[in-house]
Write a protein that holds these residues in place. Structure first.
Motif, short mmCIF file in Angstrom:
data_model
loop_
_atom_site.label_atom_id
_atom_site.label_comp_id
_atom_site.label_asym_id
_atom_site.label_seq_id
_atom_site.Cartn_x
_atom_site.Cartn_y
_atom_site.Cartn_z
N SER A 285 0.90 -1.16 -0.12
CA SER A 285 -0.06 -0.03 -0.07
C SER A 285 0.90 1.26 -0.02
CB SER A 285 -0.95 -0.02 1.42
OG SER A 285 -0.11 0.39 2.32
N ALA A 288 2.04 1.91 -3.71
CA ALA A 288 1.13 2.27 -4.32
C ALA A 288 0.74 3.76 -4.09
CB ALA A 288 -0.19 1.44 -4.16
N ILE A 327 6.83 -5.75 -8.75
CA ILE A 327 5.61 -5.58 -9.48
C ILE A 327 4.65 -4.20 -9.12
CG2 ILE A 327 3.40 -6.73 -9.68
CD1 ILE A 327 4.94 -9.37 -9.10
N MET A 328 4.65 -4.08 -7.94
CA MET A 328 3.70 -3.03 -7.53
C MET A 328 4.31 -1.65 -7.79
SD MET A 328 0.92 -2.82 -6.24
CE MET A 328 0.38 -4.29 -5.30
N PRO C 255 -6.22 -5.67 5.74
CA PRO C 255 -5.74 -6.93 6.17
C PRO C 255 -6.27 -7.29 7.55
CG PRO C 255 -3.94 -5.42 6.14
CD PRO C 255 -5.16 -4.72 5.33
N ILE C 259 -8.50 -10.80 8.12
CA ILE C 259 -8.04 -11.94 9.32
C ILE C 259 -9.04 -12.20 10.27
CG2 ILE C 259 -6.52 -12.32 10.94
CD1 ILE C 259 -4.34 -10.79 9.41
N LEU C 284 -5.40 3.76 -4.66
CA LEU C 284 -4.44 2.72 -5.01
C LEU C 284 -3.88 2.12 -3.86
CD1 LEU C 284 -2.83 4.85 -7.72
CD2 LEU C 284 -4.67 3.45 -8.11
N SER C 285 -3.58 2.55 -2.70
CA SER C 285 -2.97 1.94 -1.60
C SER C 285 -3.81 0.88 -1.06
CB SER C 285 -2.87 3.24 -0.48
OG SER C 285 -3.79 3.59 0.23
N ALA C 288 -3.89 -2.13 -3.50
CA ALA C 288 -2.63 -2.89 -3.13
C ALA C 288 -2.67 -3.63 -1.80
CB ALA C 288 -1.71 -1.78 -2.94
N ALA C 289 -3.46 -3.14 -0.74
CA ALA C 289 -3.69 -3.71 0.57
C ALA C 289 -4.75 -4.67 0.32
CB ALA C 289 -4.07 -2.70 1.50
N ILE C 327 -4.91 -1.31 -13.56
CA ILE C 327 -3.54 -1.47 -13.49
C ILE C 327 -3.15 -1.96 -12.03
CG2 ILE C 327 -1.27 -0.37 -13.58
CD1 ILE C 327 -2.22 1.68 -15.58
N MET C 328 -3.57 -1.28 -11.05
CA MET C 328 -3.17 -1.82 -9.68
C MET C 328 -3.59 -3.15 -9.21
SD MET C 328 -0.89 -0.49 -7.43
CE MET C 328 -0.73 1.23 -7.98
N ALA C 331 -1.77 -5.78 -10.71
CA ALA C 331 -0.42 -6.03 -9.98
C ALA C 331 -0.72 -6.63 -8.75
CB ALA C 331 0.26 -4.61 -9.87
N GLN C 332 -1.80 -6.27 -8.03
CA GLN C 332 -2.10 -6.96 -6.73
C GLN C 332 -2.39 -8.61 -6.92
OE1 GLN C 332 -5.61 -7.83 -5.26
NE2 GLN C 332 -4.71 -8.34 -3.14
N ALA C 334 -1.27 -10.29 -9.30
CA ALA C 334 -0.05 -10.80 -9.64
C ALA C 334 0.91 -11.10 -8.48
CB ALA C 334 0.69 -9.93 -10.40
N CYS C 335 0.81 -10.15 -7.45
CA CYS C 335 1.41 -10.10 -6.19
C CYS C 335 0.94 -11.40 -5.46
CB CYS C 335 1.60 -9.09 -5.28
SG CYS C 335 2.38 -7.76 -5.89
N LEU C 338 2.14 -14.97 -6.12
CA LEU C 338 3.65 -15.54 -5.56
C LEU C 338 3.51 -16.25 -4.65
CD1 LEU C 338 5.84 -12.27 -6.26
CD2 LEU C 338 5.44 -14.20 -7.89
#
Lengths: 338, 338, 338, 338
Positions: A285, A288, A327-328, C255, C259, C284-285, C288-289, C327-328, C331-332, C334-335, C338
């Motif tokens: 994050s 980003a 990647i990010m 997150p 959880i 965007l953050s 990503a999160a 786009i983001m 990427a997320q 793709a991450c 992994l």
């Protein structure tokens, strides 16, 4: 600066205030409102003490138009500051990762971790020699010996090193340290900041537990006003009512500090949440949101770490995280170009 | 200390943890719940690092039963600590008032204020020589000269003096200072606390902007663990979302700290609200809540004070407040006897 | 649940407590520590009132092992909940964007914005009909008429609609609304939550200004306990000491809530910062999160918006942001792989 | 209201803004500073939406000179409002104590407590019929039946009653209730506030967990703007990072609200700390700070209370506390006369 007078301030009182401000070098514009008279001070108000003006007779309130920080202010320095530390650069859209253990524990430990994080893509090595601990009974760091071991790891890997100073008296031990960290609890240790302003080392300045963006920038200003312009700002979470996470990462600090200042802004996801499983989502994050770098705790054996093991990544987990960060970062650059 | 294991921890895993704890000197009681196994560690858990235990495999959570501070803990020292500073006593139900200007500005100023607050009933003189200021451009105090002037005022009036240290390097200047103040921003400057632990001077320790009672007591513990038991705790307001007042006075800190600790507790109403008109009601509420003392800013000319004039009382206002404090203290004693 | 007894509790007192707990259906394990006796209660402690047990004689403290929420708890429902709203899905790794004006102002306005955000990729339309405003003198929304206009926009574009309820008495107006929003100020309006539990509509539940994750989940539990399992959690910033931004976006909530719970988690970047220029980096953050969606304010003419114009994006800016979000999100994903 | 324009706003832009403000009825004064042009708007700016003006092109920032609340503002109503509830008066320097159990549990319980607190000196009886509980599984109050029992206790003792409303739909049950309480979680339930503005009952309005003084006064304004001027403000602790106490009592709220407003201000020491042993010191500090009253939880058997037993006083402890309150009030009156 705008000075709002109390209701019904007499003409003479207003004139006396105006004369007062003129005598110390300001132009004054007077606005007569329906209930209040307002004075606009024109000139360099940065050095005026707002609280002192509030004390003047007939003054009801004072509001600043200009920010009180100058050297750190983007208005007077529109280009991003880019700080070079050996081969690493921080700022200007970089994504520079600083990694290493919370504290240096042994030569084997620090060299093991240093080699590993370098292989994964970290550009600087972090490690605590002097450790600020809430309890006097907790491990306080290897101190001088810790610095020595960090320098060994630097020699071994070529990675520049970042480590925290806790007191002025330790400064001479930092001669070969590449970046000096000022921890959250020392963000307003003004005597320390002044002395760091007399060095030419990059200073990694962490935001205090309950300090505003402006206070962080004023602390940067302390360092810069004494001659050292190499300040890296670091958001590491603030204290709130939420106790599930150790601190509350204020992700808005990234865009906010970059609007207000030209200095590089990095994020510490390890201290922000205090739990290893949060480090990846918070790191991503931060990428980003446009951070210039990250400082991440990595340990060869988190379960046996002498401090903060809970928030340390294992070396393999850090390796995976670096791939995600890359990647990010690519995505963030692509977004920026739109 | 209670160690809660993850659901479905295997018998072998449990046994291995138990052996582990026994090997470092603890007795362990095992409770098998419907979903979790729980281990009770018996022994001196004060020096165990709670975060490290949380990291162990199969451990879900750890809860402390005992507070992590010992020297400052009322459980091990039921009687109130009473600190004597020349003729003044602080603690044990005292209402000792410390008064003086935010910063020492001149010999005439400090002596004028000292004489006046003494006549009104203050038992110690405060005054800042080293001033922590958010801005590097603000007045930083008279420093060495400020200490010298305070000593002049002490000689003139006989009042013992209280003044703030900002860095270890200043310590030798404090030889004739009676009480050394550690400001809110330095509450977790652990290197400073350790050194103050090696002196025998009373230390007035202010609570940090965003620090809990336990953290304040852990900072007191730093000083006490190194040999100096003369610590005075000071509540001075914490940082919240409310911006009308400069800080938010946490009046519950008075009874809470007195339950948790035997150390004296005083209140700083001047910094708590940041406005002179709040000093009287907050002082009286602190007396009613059972504080052992107050530290109050008084200035011979608040409108011209070099810092914090807004929150300073005039000398006549302080004189009136002392009369109120005396009335209120008498009422508090009468309440206590019911 | 762990019940810690006071030091030196007599054997008889301990036995009486144990009998007490057994009589209400719990098994009890007793651990005798060096200073404290500890009871472990085994059974369904979810309905025990922790405060009441703390009141019992000889009880020093009580600590919960299990979370007090059940329906919302991921432990009892490991798979992500995915909520379908017509063609849109929220949850399970989605990135569903809800967009529209802060308040519905006219048929032309809402239809213009609806068509535009749909073209840019939004899957649901938001718009306020009933507006909670701090001031009674501020625009309070078009109310019934606002709902009618939203339904017009839904008919025109096919986008399902999300709008806020402020009071139970408005519920019948929400028959054709697709998702009912509960605002931050009503997060603990328990009477409202109970009634929403009797509907079968998806509820978008915003976190209160100063509410913990657990309290948010307990409010979700209110809705779920009465039969409605379609709850979408929304992080929209909490209140802290920082005033530069309107609120402080707690990005760790993403997150953390994922959880703790299986419910979808979305983020409101518009209210979080209160300024349009922060909407893109915060969006965007959040992607990503790992957020499941975003709710974003978009206006055809922010400068003339009847409320919250400062934080609204223009339609072209939203269109660009949707491209970045895509786009983001890629990427997320793709991450994640992994 | 002061409108600060962006640096280098063109002459035409400035003129266009000035024309704009003049067209909606304001006089405008222009101040040309060294970096910014500043417009002072003269007229009734109370109804202007500050955020909307910030959105205008070339506007950098807007600062209010006048508070946005009018009916609750002491500036327009210098005398203290005194609210009469049968024989009790609240405001104007009163020390009126409201006491009773957290929740009504049975006829015997409420009558026992009512008679006891009356004998000790309480002037109104409190008791919860509708209970806002964090958990849907906790006791929710006797509801309608609770109101009926309170009215029995009123008949028996003559004490007027105070009880909390949680939703508009309950309003008709409150016909014979003397004071309607709005709880902290409903402080910004604006639909409820509006309807209470249409009644003529005194409203006891509690400050929200994280609401400022200004927001509390804006909520009072909602009630007053719709015609009901009988609002009693109540400080009951705010949420901070400190978790030792349930909330943090903001004692400065007493003098602050009395400066800003003419409405009576009372304090709830029971909810503020959440522990019975803090009720006495916090009550006394509130008296000393100048509160007009207290609302205190008292139970005939705290250990068996259906909610909040931890913070309830026993009847004998309340009796002793009333004696202390009387002593302290006398001292406060004596201080005030100096």
């Amino acid at each position: 600066m705008i000075v709002i007078l109390k209701e019904n301030a007499a003409v003479q009182a207003v004139q006396s205030l105006v004369d007062n401000f003129k005598s110390i070098g300001f132009d004054v514009h007077i606005s007569q409102g329906s209930t209040h008279t307002i004075l606009g001070l024109i000139g360099d108000t940065g050095k005026l003490d707002i609280d002192q003006i509030k004390m003047l007779e007939w003054v009801d309130d004072v509001k600043r138009i200009q920010e009180p920080f100058k050297n750190a202010n983007r208005k007077f320095h529109p280009q991003d500051t880019v700080i070079k530390v050996k081969d690493a650069v921080i700022g200007g859209g970089s994504m520079t990762v600083i990694a290493g253990p919370c504290s240096v524990e042994s030569e084997e430990q620090i060299i093991t971790v240093a080699r590993s994080v370098k292989a994964s893509g970290a550009k600087l090595l972090r490690g605590g020699a002097f450790k600020p601990r809430t309890s006097p009974y907790a491990f306080q760091g290897l101190r001088d010996e810790g610095i020595r071991l960090l320098l060994e790891a630097k020699k071994d890997t070529g990675l520049p090193i970042v480590t925290e100073i806790m007191d002025l008296s330790q400064l001479e031990l930092f001669n070969d340290v590449d970046v000096i960290q000022v921890g959250a609890r020392n963000m307003q240790n003004f005597e320390l900041l002044k002395q760091l302003g007399h060095t030419n080392k990059p200073i990694l300045l962490k935001r205090g537990l309950a300090n505003t963006y402006q206070e962080l920038l004023m602390s940067a200003e302390y360092i810069m006003a004494f001659g050292n312009e190499n300040v890296i700002l670091c958001e590491r979470g603030v204290r709130t009512f939420e106790t599930y996470t150790r601190n509350t990462l204020d992700i808005s600090a990234v865009p906010a500090l970059k609007i207000l200042s030209h200095l590089p802004v990095i994020v510490d996801p390890s201290h922000a949440a205090g739990m290893a499983k949060f480090v990846a989502p918070l790191s991503l994050s931060a990428v980003a949101a446009g951070a210039d770098g990250l400082i991440i705790e990595v340990h060869n054996n988190p379960a046996c770490a002498k401090c903060d093991g809970m928030q340390s990544l294992t070396m393999p987990d850090f390796d995976t995280l670096m791939k995600k960060i890359n990647i990010m970062k690519e995505a963030q650059v692509a977004c920026n170009s739109l």
